[in-house]
Design a protein around this motif. Structure first.
Motif, PDB file in Angstrom:
ATOM      1  N   SER A 175      97.539   0.599  62.699  1.00  0.00           N
ATOM      2  CA  SER A 175      97.518   1.190  61.389  1.00  0.00           C
ATOM      3  C   SER A 175      96.168   0.643  60.870  1.00  0.00           C
ATOM      4  O   SER A 175      95.740  -0.574  60.886  1.00  0.00           O
ATOM      5  N   PRO A 176      95.608   1.825  60.172  1.00  0.00           N
ATOM      6  CA  PRO A 176      94.298   1.237  59.672  1.00  0.00           C
ATOM      7  C   PRO A 176      94.408   0.610  58.354  1.00  0.00           C
ATOM      8  O   PRO A 176      93.592  -0.189  57.814  1.00  0.00           O
ATOM      9  N   TYR A 177      95.532   0.530  57.636  1.00  0.00           N
ATOM     10  CA  TYR A 177      95.932  -0.299  56.579  1.00  0.00           C
ATOM     11  C   TYR A 177      96.908  -1.225  56.337  1.00  0.00           C
ATOM     12  O   TYR A 177      97.997  -0.903  57.177  1.00  0.00           O
ATOM     13  N   GLY A 178      96.809  -2.314  55.729  1.00  0.00           N
ATOM     14  CA  GLY A 178      98.004  -3.224  55.881  1.00  0.00           C
ATOM     15  C   GLY A 178      98.627  -3.303  54.321  1.00  0.00           C
ATOM     16  O   GLY A 178      98.464  -2.327  53.523  1.00  0.00           O
ATOM     17  N   GLY A 179      99.161  -4.335  53.966  1.00  0.00           N
ATOM     18  CA  GLY A 179      99.662  -4.569  52.677  1.00  0.00           C
ATOM     19  C   GLY A 179      98.727  -4.642  51.624  1.00  0.00           C
ATOM     20  O   GLY A 179      97.487  -4.609  51.741  1.00  0.00           O
ATOM     21  N   LEU A 180      99.171  -4.894  50.335  1.00  0.00           N
ATOM     22  CA  LEU A 180      98.353  -5.300  49.317  1.00  0.00           C
ATOM     23  C   LEU A 180      97.490  -6.150  49.424  1.00  0.00           C
ATOM     24  O   LEU A 180      97.938  -7.275  50.167  1.00  0.00           O
ATOM     25  N   ALA A 181      96.032  -6.531  49.013  1.00  0.00           N
ATOM     26  CA  ALA A 181      95.213  -7.357  49.460  1.00  0.00           C
ATOM     27  C   ALA A 181      94.994  -8.244  48.004  1.00  0.00           C
ATOM     28  O   ALA A 181      95.064  -7.744  46.959  1.00  0.00           O
ATOM     29  N   PRO A 182      95.274  -9.626  48.308  1.00  0.00           N
ATOM     30  CA  PRO A 182      95.153 -10.396  46.955  1.00  0.00           C
ATOM     31  C   PRO A 182      93.727 -10.338  46.106  1.00  0.00           C
ATOM     32  O   PRO A 182      92.707 -10.148  46.853  1.00  0.00           O
ATOM     33  N   ALA A 183      93.641 -10.477  44.950  1.00  0.00           N
ATOM     34  CA  ALA A 183      92.326 -10.300  44.465  1.00  0.00           C
ATOM     35  C   ALA A 183      91.522 -11.608  44.655  1.00  0.00           C
ATOM     36  O   ALA A 183      90.424 -11.288  44.804  1.00  0.00           O
ATOM     37  N   GLY A 184      92.037 -12.657  44.088  1.00  0.00           N
ATOM     38  CA  GLY A 184      91.549 -13.591  44.401  1.00  0.00           C
ATOM     39  C   GLY A 184      90.524 -14.360  43.168  1.00  0.00           C
ATOM     40  O   GLY A 184      90.401 -13.356  42.595  1.00  0.00           O
ATOM     41  N   VAL A 185      90.010 -15.405  43.214  1.00  0.00           N
ATOM     42  CA  VAL A 185      89.123 -15.667  42.375  1.00  0.00           C
ATOM     43  C   VAL A 185      87.653 -16.324  42.883  1.00  0.00           C
ATOM     44  O   VAL A 185      87.752 -17.068  43.871  1.00  0.00           O
ATOM     45  N   MET A 186      86.761 -15.909  42.285  1.00  0.00           N
ATOM     46  CA  MET A 186      85.301 -16.273  42.708  1.00  0.00           C
ATOM     47  C   MET A 186      85.095 -17.567  42.077  1.00  0.00           C
ATOM     48  O   MET A 186      84.378 -17.317  40.826  1.00  0.00           O
ATOM     49  N   PRO A 187      85.082 -18.913  42.660  1.00  0.00           N
ATOM     50  CA  PRO A 187      84.589 -20.020  41.899  1.00  0.00           C
ATOM     51  C   PRO A 187      82.838 -20.209  42.066  1.00  0.00           C
ATOM     52  O   PRO A 187      82.616 -21.137  41.148  1.00  0.00           O
ATOM     53  N   VAL A 188      82.154 -19.489  42.642  1.00  0.00           N
ATOM     54  CA  VAL A 188      80.580 -19.464  42.629  1.00  0.00           C
ATOM     55  C   VAL A 188      80.138 -18.117  42.411  1.00  0.00           C
ATOM     56  O   VAL A 188      80.916 -17.108  42.645  1.00  0.00           O
ATOM     57  N   ARG A 189      78.915 -18.079  42.346  1.00  0.00           N
ATOM     58  CA  ARG A 189      78.126 -16.885  42.359  1.00  0.00           C
ATOM     59  C   ARG A 189      78.105 -16.316  43.694  1.00  0.00           C
ATOM     60  O   ARG A 189      77.497 -16.808  44.392  1.00  0.00           O
ATOM     61  N   PRO A 190      78.574 -14.925  43.641  1.00  0.00           N
ATOM     62  CA  PRO A 190      78.927 -14.493  45.227  1.00  0.00           C
ATOM     63  C   PRO A 190      77.481 -13.842  45.581  1.00  0.00           C
ATOM     64  O   PRO A 190      76.500 -13.438  44.531  1.00  0.00           O
ATOM     65  N   ARG A 191      76.892 -14.129  46.555  1.00  0.00           N
ATOM     66  CA  ARG A 191      75.580 -13.641  47.385  1.00  0.00           C
ATOM     67  C   ARG A 191      75.867 -12.460  48.231  1.00  0.00           C
ATOM     68  O   ARG A 191      74.672 -11.999  48.468  1.00  0.00           O
ATOM     69  N   LEU A 192      76.886 -11.718  48.347  1.00  0.00           N
ATOM     70  CA  LEU A 192      77.075 -10.865  49.267  1.00  0.00           C
ATOM     71  C   LEU A 192      78.188  -9.896  48.626  1.00  0.00           C
ATOM     72  O   LEU A 192      79.199 -10.459  48.132  1.00  0.00           O
ATOM     73  N   GLY A 193      77.939  -8.589  48.759  1.00  0.00           N
ATOM     74  CA  GLY A 193      78.814  -7.642  48.302  1.00  0.00           C
ATOM     75  C   GLY A 193      79.349  -6.665  49.605  1.00  0.00           C
ATOM     76  O   GLY A 193      78.366  -6.360  50.242  1.00  0.00           O
ATOM     77  N   LEU A 194      80.594  -6.175  49.542  1.00  0.00           N
ATOM     78  CA  LEU A 194      80.927  -5.151  50.531  1.00  0.00           C
ATOM     79  C   LEU A 194      81.616  -4.083  49.964  1.00  0.00           C
ATOM     80  O   LEU A 194      82.515  -4.232  49.034  1.00  0.00           O
ATOM     81  N   ILE A 195      81.164  -2.938  50.098  1.00  0.00           N
ATOM     82  CA  ILE A 195      82.003  -1.644  49.760  1.00  0.00           C
ATOM     83  C   ILE A 195      82.588  -0.870  50.961  1.00  0.00           C
ATOM     84  O   ILE A 195      81.919  -0.665  51.809  1.00  0.00           O
ATOM     85  N   ASP A 196      83.987  -1.251  50.893  1.00  0.00           N
ATOM     86  CA  ASP A 196      84.587  -0.662  52.089  1.00  0.00           C
ATOM     87  C   ASP A 196      86.283  -0.769  51.779  1.00  0.00           C
ATOM     88  O   ASP A 196      86.495  -0.353  50.738  1.00  0.00           O
ATOM     89  N   SER A 197      87.087  -0.906  52.881  1.00  0.00           N
ATOM     90  CA  SER A 197      88.543  -1.219  52.426  1.00  0.00           C
ATOM     91  C   SER A 197      88.490  -2.676  51.948  1.00  0.00           C
ATOM     92  O   SER A 197      87.894  -3.459  52.156  1.00  0.00           O
ATOM     93  N   GLY A 198      89.874  -2.873  51.578  1.00  0.00           N
ATOM     94  CA  GLY A 198      90.239  -4.239  51.218  1.00  0.00           C
ATOM     95  C   GLY A 198      90.264  -5.093  52.587  1.00  0.00           C
ATOM     96  O   GLY A 198      90.306  -4.721  53.648  1.00  0.00           O
ATOM     97  N   VAL A 199      90.300  -6.805  52.401  1.00  0.00           N
ATOM     98  CA  VAL A 199      90.287  -7.535  53.324  1.00  0.00           C
ATOM     99  C   VAL A 199      91.441  -8.607  53.428  1.00  0.00           C
ATOM    100  O   VAL A 199      92.024  -8.880  52.229  1.00  0.00           O
ATOM    101  N   ASP A 200      91.750  -8.975  54.166  1.00  0.00           N
ATOM    102  CA  ASP A 200      92.859 -10.233  54.418  1.00  0.00           C
ATOM    103  C   ASP A 200      92.139 -11.669  54.392  1.00  0.00           C
ATOM    104  O   ASP A 200      91.634 -12.146  55.470  1.00  0.00           O
ATOM    105  N   PRO A 201      92.001 -12.348  53.318  1.00  0.00           N
ATOM    106  CA  PRO A 201      91.263 -13.265  53.051  1.00  0.00           C
ATOM    107  C   PRO A 201      91.841 -14.685  53.974  1.00  0.00           C
ATOM    108  O   PRO A 201      91.070 -15.773  54.006  1.00  0.00           O
TER     109      PRO A 201
END
Length: 436
Positions: A175-201
């Protein structure tokens, strides 16, 4: 014999000249794919039995141009499977049904359009990019193509386009998709961005990377494509290493498991969010046709100092340019095999800036597993990750020159990121994920 050779040369020159003239006189074609003259498929030998009559030459060359503009069949099939939520533009590219996108619609143009029977579906202000997009529905009993044509004839002072779908289409194991992806919290300034599907952290490859994600087509959902791409950006587990192991990553899910996911308006909103969060490097391993809103959004992001990296696509060396990799200043990435030869299905042209591993290697899969990947989708994130830790000039200087000496349309300036190729057997990879 000499006369025959001269005749063949005449027809070749004439066909080439007609191609250039037709492109110059065809605004729809040029609006769809700029720089098409750099990527028109090679003309077959003309002469003898293969030489068309003079009256057929115009039709013959137009056929070449029309074929180059057509959407790949794998993308056209998306519309047929969408339960009428998707339509196609005149070139067969999937678009959101009954939606027209207008950029920065002025007061006078708005009144003219509403008086003609168009209906405003929604309006979105992209604050970080300084863009307002207005989505219109066609007048009653008017097809999408007819509505677009009428708007063009009205000469409103605004950019208009279809709401094109950008897709990582292809065969996928499971299957191309799984369940809902947790939003998570970013504790530092992110240096990378991804435009795609969600991920499993929680995947072992991503456990060491701060990850936060947001959905732009409903709640974020874990997707096989986004997970594999993310692991090749920031992943690290045993012998597996992405382009920037352990780096903080913001993920914009523009699919949400929806048939209308990947729309131009959704992609633009996702990019606006990443820019607002101060992300300096964004990877987009997706493909679609040229689109006015996406092009404007990317240009604005670049003007604000954001580096955009994109996969050049897998529709073959003679295919017309795919986007966003072919927009100006976007870093287009092609893929090579384990023997450092370009993938036969990879696109070629001036949009190719770098080569990176994209086949015969492992990437993260759902349920904590691993899969074998193939495609330019999986080369681009390696380059994006590396660009958070070095400059483009340094990356180009250290690249391994492949193919013709110097930069070329097959390998770009050369190969980078070889350390991110992980032998599938070393991590127990199963199945194969083959996408854009």
């Amino acid at each position: 014999m000499e006369d025959l050779k001269m005749g063949e040369q005449f027809w070749r020159v004439l066909a080439a000249l007609l191609t250039v003239v037709l492109m110059a006189l065809s605004p729809p074609a040029m609006a769809q794919i700029p720089g098409l003259s750099r990527s028109i498929p090679s003309l077959p030998p003309l002469g003898g039995d293969g030489m068309p009559p003079l009256a057929d030459t115009d039709r013959y060359v137009r056929g070449i141009v029309d074929e180059a503009l057509q959407a790949p069949r794998r993308l056209t099939r998306l519309a047929r499977r969408s339960d009428r939520r998707l339509d196609v533009d005149p070139n067969g590219w999937p678009v959101v049904a009954r939606e027209i996108v207008v950029i920065d619609l002025g007061t006078r143009a708005r009144a003219t359009i509403l008086a003609a029977g168009y209906v405003i579906v929604r309006e979105e202000r992209l604050e970080a990019l300084g863009i307002t997009s207005t989505v219109l529905a066609p007048p009653r009993r008017m097809s999408l193509d007819e509505a677009m044509e009428m708007l063009e004839q009205m000469n409103v002072e605004a950019s208009i386009s279809y709401n094109h779908i950008h897709a990582p289409a292809g065969a996928i194991a499971g299957s191309p998709y799984g369940g809902l992806a947790p939003a998570g919290v970013m504790p530092v300034r992110p240096r990378l961005g991804l435009i795609d599907s969600g991920v499993d952290p929680s995947h072992p490859a991503l456990a060491g990377s701060p990850i936060a994600q947001r959905g732009f087509a409903g709640p974020p959902r874990m997707g096989a494509h986004g997970l594999a791409v993310a692991s090749l950006m920031v992943g690290q587990s045993g012998s597996f290493r992405g382009g920037a192991p352990g780096e903080a990553l913001l993920v914009a899910d523009i699919y949400g498991g929806q048939s209308t996911g990947g729309a131009s308006t959704t992609l633009a909103r996702a990019l606006d969010w990443l820019v607002s969060e101060g992300v300096p490097v964004v990877n987009i391993s997706l493909v679609g046709p040229r689109n006015a809103l996406v092009e404007r959004a990317i240009a604005r992001a670049q003007a604000l100092g954001v580096t955009i990296v994109a996969a050049v696509g897998n529709d073959g060396p003679a295919a017309a340019p795919l986007y966003p990799a072919s927009y100006p200043a976007v870093i287009g990435v092609t893929a090579v095999t384990g023997r450092n030869s370009v993938l036969p299905e990879a696109a070629r042209g001036p949009q190719v800036d770098f080569s990176a591993p994209g086949a015969d290697m492992a990437a993260a899969a759902q349920a904590g597993g691993w899969t074998t990947v193939r495609g330019t989708s999986f080369a681009a994130p390696i380059v994006a990750g590396m660009l958070t830790r070095t400059t483009r000039a340094t990356l180009a200087r250290d690249a391994l020159d492949l193919g013709l000496p110097g930069p070329d349309p097959v390998y770009g300036v050369g190969l980078v990121g070889s350390a991110s190729r992980t032998e599938p057997r070393s991590v127990g990879a199963r199945g194969r994920l083959r996408l854009q």
